[in-house]
Write a protein that holds these residues in place. Structure first.
Motif, PDB file in Angstrom:
ATOM      1  N   THR A 151       0.870  -1.170   0.000  1.00 24.87           N
ATOM      2  CA  THR A 151       0.000   0.000   0.000  1.00 24.87           C
ATOM      3  C   THR A 151       0.909   1.221   0.000  1.00 24.87           C
ATOM      4  O   THR A 151       1.845   1.296   0.793  1.00 24.87           O
ATOM      5  N   LEU A 152       0.653   2.155  -0.894  1.00 23.81           N
ATOM      6  CA  LEU A 152       1.449   3.380  -0.976  1.00 23.81           C
ATOM      7  C   LEU A 152       0.618   4.547  -0.462  1.00 23.81           C
ATOM      8  O   LEU A 152      -0.528   4.735  -0.871  1.00 23.81           O
ATOM      9  N   VAL A 153       1.203   5.316   0.450  1.00 27.98           N
ATOM     10  CA  VAL A 153       0.553   6.507   0.988  1.00 27.98           C
ATOM     11  C   VAL A 153       1.385   7.700   0.531  1.00 27.98           C
ATOM     12  O   VAL A 153       2.543   7.844   0.906  1.00 27.98           O
ATOM     13  N   VAL A 154       0.788   8.540  -0.309  1.00 26.96           N
ATOM     14  CA  VAL A 154       1.488   9.671  -0.917  1.00 26.96           C
ATOM     15  C   VAL A 154       1.087  10.951  -0.190  1.00 26.96           C
ATOM     16  O   VAL A 154      -0.079  11.147   0.137  1.00 26.96           O
ATOM     17  N   TYR A 155       2.081  11.825   0.047  1.00 29.37           N
ATOM     18  CA  TYR A 155       1.767  13.109   0.674  1.00 29.37           C
ATOM     19  C   TYR A 155       2.567  14.219   0.026  1.00 29.37           C
ATOM     20  O   TYR A 155       3.605  13.993  -0.576  1.00 29.37           O
ATOM     21  N   GLY A 156       2.029  15.436   0.151  1.00 28.23           N
ATOM     22  CA  GLY A 156       2.676  16.617  -0.420  1.00 28.23           C
ATOM     23  C   GLY A 156       2.783  17.729   0.605  1.00 28.23           C
ATOM     24  O   GLY A 156       2.621  17.510   1.805  1.00 28.23           O
ATOM     25  N   ASP A 207      -2.308  18.542  -4.046  1.00 31.00           N
ATOM     26  CA  ASP A 207      -2.112  18.554  -5.499  1.00 31.00           C
ATOM     27  C   ASP A 207      -0.897  17.723  -5.926  1.00 31.00           C
ATOM     28  O   ASP A 207      -0.986  16.926  -6.857  1.00 31.00           O
ATOM     29  N   GLN A 208       0.232  17.923  -5.256  1.00 32.49           N
ATOM     30  CA  GLN A 208       1.442  17.158  -5.595  1.00 32.49           C
ATOM     31  C   GLN A 208       1.189  15.669  -5.406  1.00 32.49           C
ATOM     32  O   GLN A 208       1.551  14.851  -6.249  1.00 32.49           O
ATOM     33  N   ALA A 209       0.594  15.330  -4.287  1.00 24.73           N
ATOM     34  CA  ALA A 209       0.349  13.918  -3.967  1.00 24.73           C
ATOM     35  C   ALA A 209      -0.584  13.277  -4.992  1.00 24.73           C
ATOM     36  O   ALA A 209      -0.376  12.133  -5.395  1.00 24.73           O
ATOM     37  N   LYS A 210      -1.582  14.007  -5.421  1.00 27.17           N
ATOM     38  CA  LYS A 210      -2.516  13.467  -6.417  1.00 27.17           C
ATOM     39  C   LYS A 210      -1.804  13.219  -7.743  1.00 27.17           C
ATOM     40  O   LYS A 210      -2.039  12.192  -8.393  1.00 27.17           O
ATOM     41  N   ARG A 211      -0.918  14.138  -8.158  1.00 26.44           N
ATOM     42  CA  ARG A 211      -0.176  13.937  -9.416  1.00 26.44           C
ATOM     43  C   ARG A 211       0.729  12.708  -9.320  1.00 26.44           C
ATOM     44  O   ARG A 211       0.797  11.898 -10.242  1.00 26.44           O
ATOM     45  N   VAL A 212       1.429  12.584  -8.209  1.00 24.97           N
ATOM     46  CA  VAL A 212       2.312  11.427  -8.033  1.00 24.97           C
ATOM     47  C   VAL A 212       1.477  10.153  -7.921  1.00 24.97           C
ATOM     48  O   VAL A 212       1.846   9.110  -8.460  1.00 24.97           O
ATOM     49  N   GLY A 213       0.347  10.228  -7.254  1.00 26.72           N
ATOM     50  CA  GLY A 213      -0.546   9.067  -7.159  1.00 26.72           C
ATOM     51  C   GLY A 213      -0.985   8.582  -8.529  1.00 26.72           C
ATOM     52  O   GLY A 213      -0.998   7.375  -8.802  1.00 26.72           O
ATOM     53  N   GLN A 214      -1.326   9.516  -9.426  1.00 28.01           N
ATOM     54  CA  GLN A 214      -1.699   9.135 -10.796  1.00 28.01           C
ATOM     55  C   GLN A 214      -0.529   8.460 -11.514  1.00 28.01           C
ATOM     56  O   GLN A 214      -0.707   7.494 -12.249  1.00 28.01           O
ATOM     57  N   VAL A 232      -3.860   8.961  -0.706  1.00 27.69           N
ATOM     58  CA  VAL A 232      -3.282  10.280  -0.490  1.00 27.69           C
ATOM     59  C   VAL A 232      -3.520  10.628   0.974  1.00 27.69           C
ATOM     60  O   VAL A 232      -4.644  10.521   1.470  1.00 27.69           O
ATOM     61  N   LEU A 233      -2.449  11.015   1.662  1.00 28.16           N
ATOM     62  CA  LEU A 233      -2.533  11.359   3.076  1.00 28.16           C
ATOM     63  C   LEU A 233      -3.310  12.661   3.238  1.00 28.16           C
ATOM     64  O   LEU A 233      -2.870  13.721   2.781  1.00 28.16           O
ATOM     65  N   GLU A 234      -4.450  12.583   3.859  1.00 31.43           N
ATOM     66  CA  GLU A 234      -5.292  13.760   4.062  1.00 31.43           C
ATOM     67  C   GLU A 234      -4.547  14.788   4.913  1.00 31.43           C
ATOM     68  O   GLU A 234      -4.035  14.478   5.974  1.00 31.43           O
ATOM     69  N   GLY A 235      -4.459  16.003   4.410  1.00 35.05           N
ATOM     70  CA  GLY A 235      -3.763  17.070   5.120  1.00 35.05           C
ATOM     71  C   GLY A 235      -2.287  17.150   4.805  1.00 35.05           C
ATOM     72  O   GLY A 235      -1.616  18.096   5.205  1.00 35.05           O
ATOM     73  N   GLY A 236      -1.744  16.152   4.098  1.00 32.27           N
ATOM     74  CA  GLY A 236      -0.354  16.167   3.669  1.00 32.27           C
ATOM     75  C   GLY A 236       0.641  16.268   4.811  1.00 32.27           C
ATOM     76  O   GLY A 236       0.364  15.922   5.954  1.00 32.27           O
ATOM     77  N   TRP A 237       1.847  16.756   4.453  1.00 31.66           N
ATOM     78  CA  TRP A 237       2.923  16.891   5.427  1.00 31.66           C
ATOM     79  C   TRP A 237       2.532  17.774   6.616  1.00 31.66           C
ATOM     80  O   TRP A 237       2.868  17.446   7.764  1.00 31.66           O
ATOM     81  N   PRO A 238       1.807  18.896   6.403  1.00 30.31           N
ATOM     82  CA  PRO A 238       1.441  19.726   7.557  1.00 30.31           C
ATOM     83  C   PRO A 238       0.666  18.938   8.619  1.00 30.31           C
ATOM     84  O   PRO A 238       0.923  19.081   9.814  1.00 30.31           O
ATOM     85  N   ALA A 239      -0.263  18.105   8.196  1.00 32.15           N
ATOM     86  CA  ALA A 239      -1.051  17.330   9.159  1.00 32.15           C
ATOM     87  C   ALA A 239      -0.176  16.304   9.875  1.00 32.15           C
ATOM     88  O   ALA A 239      -0.277  16.130  11.094  1.00 32.15           O
ATOM     89  N   TRP A 240       0.679  15.619   9.124  1.00 33.72           N
ATOM     90  CA  TRP A 240       1.548  14.592   9.718  1.00 33.72           C
ATOM     91  C   TRP A 240       2.460  15.209  10.783  1.00 33.72           C
ATOM     92  O   TRP A 240       2.557  14.711  11.904  1.00 33.72           O
ATOM     93  N   SER A 241       3.128  16.289  10.423  1.00 34.63           N
ATOM     94  CA  SER A 241       4.097  16.884  11.340  1.00 34.63           C
ATOM     95  C   SER A 241       3.421  17.566  12.535  1.00 34.63           C
ATOM     96  O   SER A 241       3.950  17.547  13.646  1.00 34.63           O
TER      97      SER A 241
END
Length: 108
Positions: free
Chosen positions: A51-56, A62-69, A81-90
């Motif tokens: 399973t791949l989890v992509v984040y931007g 937007d970045q994560a969606k492009r890489v996901g495609q 796609v990680l909801e909230g991206g890097w800001p949410a994770w950190s």
């Protein structure tokens, strides 16, 4: 955070090389949206099954969606796609690491 410890989940960082170097999910593969096959060989070492989890960089992902495609076109069937991206994770203080990826160091 338990996802980081799973061998069945691979995190993919879709941000710039400098953003990745400043901080990323522990064990994440760096695969920016516009850099040819950068990161592809590292991904292929996992095979097609994880399973791949992509984040931007941002919450719009937007970045994560492009890489996901791109990953879907490479044959990876299980992409999130990680909801909230890097800001949410950190912000949630999940495990992070810093330093540039090996391919970025070689390419620049």
């Amino acid at each position: 955070s338990h996802l980081c410890e799973s061998e069945e989940v691979v995190f993919v960082d879709a941000r710039s090389a400098s953003a990745y170097a400043s901080g990323h999910v522990v064990g994440a593969i760096h695969l920016p949206p516009r850099q040819g096959d950068h990161g592809d060989s590292e991904l292929l070492s996992f095979g097609i099954s994880p399973t791949l989890v992509v984040y931007g960089d941002n919450t719009q992902c937007d970045q994560a969606k492009r890489v996901g495609q791109r990953l879907i076109s490479m044959g990876y069937p299980d992409i999130f796609v990680l909801e909230g991206g890097w800001p949410a994770w950190s912000t949630l203080e999940h495990p992070v690491a810093s330093g540039s990826c090996g391919q970025c160091t070689q390419a620049y």
